[in-house]
Design a protein around this motif. Structure first.
Motif: not given
Length: 662
Positions: A172-189
């Motif tokens: 993922a050093a040059d590829d944002r898509d290789a970062v796996r998101e574990l949650t959505d962004d519904r919470h601000r913090f």
């Protein structure tokens, strides 16, 4: 030989360079197998933060040379910037955030080839880029899990936050898509995830605007699969009026959390299925605090079921709690103040502690023997301790009979006495936050003044943490009133009892303390001068994108919703009342400050220009919110002392004269 010399003119070996070079505090300590690692500031190296390693044989070394700077910009105040795990061979694996580019790096410090850290995450050109904090290294997954703060635009609030998994292989050093998101962004913090011992569940803390973390947060629990996002995310504790400050899993798989549902941050065991919780040691004491930076730890479970806790009312000390009986035994030793950074490994607990006679040190407690010892950053007296001040813990009475907590440091020197008919000048110190607290520990910046014959009074005004929720809620809607009144009440009391010279009182503070200082100068004629550092001065400016995301709605708590009380925002802002400032002041500002940008200070300078009020405005290239570089600290301390000397009519030898404009 002791000489009789007017207060403020005493000679002292504690010069500004000495105070600046010792202006450091170990933080974010962690046990890595048999080793102890921590983050340490280097004020003489442009204020960078380094990783320090204490090997099992006791050898202490700065693990990362310049220019590496181990510091996250998450929330702008940062968070836990590193994680490490021991390995059977090859030494530990370390992951850290580098301040310059905010990328995550993996590093093998014992690599025979001496390979440098390698990047794990990409650089983003959007806004503030990608920022990472509070990392954990889950066993066997080949990933590091942490909080990701991702800017989506150029504005300070154009961003999203999620929990994310970054592969350790560098893909993922040059590829944002290789970062796996574990949650959505519904919470601000969010805080970083904590993984259960069996690896099947994760827990973390979340909250949203307009609340700050000490107002109301939610404890989240989810199921962890082989890949993909967390499943079955649910809230098991907390809410709008309950602040969960920390969560950890115990070795037996039970969930522990610090929450203030009783009015005090106490440690609870939480039933993951029902959300029912049991207070493990109900006391009118704090076992937690304001969660400004994810990765702050007030407690750490041990493998044997006991829990190391930092607790207290005001001063925080280290204790070992038996959660089955509620028995709490405090660690022996000379340390009177423990920071919220504790880590446990086996039967050992490591933390950071200090006292009025020692600066912060890394301390290890063996819970089997009860022995505590310094294992890193050992305090060494840079001067004869006879020059240190002798602090007094005081409780004063404020308006409406309310209690105000303070630490009073009278002038003190082994070389000087003042004339019998003279009272000393005193400076009231207002801490930042405003949900902070001034600890009673050795601080050479305080000694810089007290050893010269100028007293210091640190005021833990209403709104400070350490004294329960009701005490900190005194500031709700009354910022600029309660803090100003409490500081004034302490100053008045010191003058009334003959401890301080009423004609030579000053006030100083940075950040929220800068607000309190400026608000005090426009609201009262009590002080002869003031030192205002990186302050909040214009509440309307904050509403209009004038600060960072974390505090962009904070004023709803401190002042009130703008739609309901618009006049408060104008009437309380020191900038709109600058014509009431009639005494000299010094204004200090970092030019790279994202929290309190320079335009706030510049507005005050413009407002007083040509009005005949003596003042000086000093700016600092490369400094953000708070000064980290030794030369910045030296310049600001000497300027502050010169302000007091000129205002109080004191001849201070060896200090450059501060030029005051009118």
């Amino acid at each position: 030989m002791v000489s009789t010399t007017p207060y403020g003119a005493w000679r002292s070996p504690i010069h500004a360079e000495l105070a600046a070079s010792h202006d450091s505090r170990p933080e974010f300590v962690g046990a890595v197998g048999d080793e102890v690692w921590w983050v340490a500031p280097r004020p003489l190296e442009d204020g960078r933060m380094t990783l320090v390693r204490r090997r099992a044989d006791g050898v202490e070394e700065s693990a990362l040379a310049a220019p590496w700077n181990v510091r996250s910009r998450l929330f702008e105040y940062g968070g836990m910037p590193w994680a490490a795990v021991p390995r059977e061979s090859g030494g530990p694996l370390v992951v850290f955030a580098h301040f310059a580019d905010q990328r995550l790096y993996a590093w093998e410090p014992d690599d025979p080839a001496g390979a440098p850290p390698r990047p794990l995450t990409p650089v983003s050109a959007v806004g503030g880029g990608l920022r990472w904090a509070d990392p954990v290294l889950p066993p066997g997954r080949g990933e590091v899990w942490c909080v990701l703060e991702e800017f989506t635009g150029e504005g300070p609030t154009d961003l999203r936050r999620v929990l994310a998994a970054v592969p350790l292989d560098g893909s993922a050093a040059d590829d944002r898509d290789a970062v796996r998101e574990l949650t959505d962004d519904r919470h601000r913090f969010l805080t970083g995830p904590r993984l259960s011992p069996d690896g099947r569940r994760a827990a973390w803390i979340a909250w949203d605007h307009p609340r700050m973390s000490w107002e109301g947060t939610e404890l989240k629990v989810a199921e962890v699969g082989e890949d993909g996002p967390f499943a079955g995310i649910r809230t098991v504790l907390g809410g709008p009026d309950e602040a969960v400050a920390q969560v950890e899993w115990a070795a037996d798989g039970s969930l522990l959390a610090v929450t203030d549902r009783t009015g005090w941050w106490n440690l609870h065991r939480v039933d993951v299925a029902t959300g029912a919780c049991v207070d493990l040691c109900r006391r009118e004491e704090e076992f937690g605090g304001a969660l400004w930076r994810p990765g702050t730890r007030w407690f750490a479970p041990l493998d044997n079921g006991l829990v190391a806790v930092v607790h207290g009312r005001g001063a925080m000390v280290l204790g070992i709690l038996d959660p089955e009986t509620g028995e709490l035994v405090d660690a022996a030793g000379p340390w009177t103040e423990w920071n919220a950074t504790v880590s446990a490994s086996g039967s050992r607990v490591v933390g950071v502690a200090a006292s009025p006679r020692t600066a912060y040190e890394v301390v290890e407690l063996d819970t089997g023997t009860g022995r505590a010892r310094v294992v890193g950053a050992r305090h060494v007296d840079p001067v004869d301790p006879a020059y240190y001040p002798e602090p007094l813990i005081r409780t004063f009475t404020g308006p409406d009979g309310r209690e105000i907590h303070a630490h009073v440091y009278p002038p003190h020197s082994p070389d000087h006495l003042a004339p019998a008919d003279e009272l000393p000048p005193f400076v009231v110190w207002a801490h930042g936050g405003p949900t902070g607290r001034s600890p009673q520990v050795l601080d050479l910046e305080i000694a810089y003044f007290t050893s010269r014959g100028i007293g210091v009074a640190q005021v833990n005004y209403g709104g400070s943490t350490g004294y329960g929720r009701a005490y900190r809620d005194r500031l709700r809607g009354r910022w600029g009133i309660v803090d100003v009144e409490d500081c004034a009440a302490v100053a008045e009391a010191l003058a009334d009892e003959g401890t301080a010279d009423r004609a030579r009182l000053a006030i100083r503070g940075g950040s929220a303390g800068g607000w309190t200082t400026a608000a005090s100068l426009v609201a009262t004629d009590l002080y002869a001068c003031g030192t205002i550092a990186y302050p909040v001065l214009d509440l309307m400016g904050w509403l209009d994108g004038g600060t960072h995301d974390l505090e962009s709605h904070y004023l709803e708590y401190l002042v009130g919703p703008f739609a309901e009380v618009p006049d408060r925002y104008r009437d309380r802002s020191p900038l709109t009342r600058a014509d009431r400032i009639a005494v000299p002041f010094l204004l200090l500002q970092g030019l790279e400050d994202p929290v309190c940008p320079p335009r706030q200070s510049e507005g005050l300078v413009e407002a007083v220009a040509g009005r005949g009020v003596p003042h000086a405005y000093l700016t600092f290239e490369g400094e953000g919110h708070g000064f980290r570089r030794a030369d910045s600290v030296v310049r600001s301390l000497e300027a502050e002392l010169s302000l007091y000397a000129q205002t109080f009519g004191i001849d201070v030898p060896g200090v450059p004269a501060l030029e005051l404009a009118k």
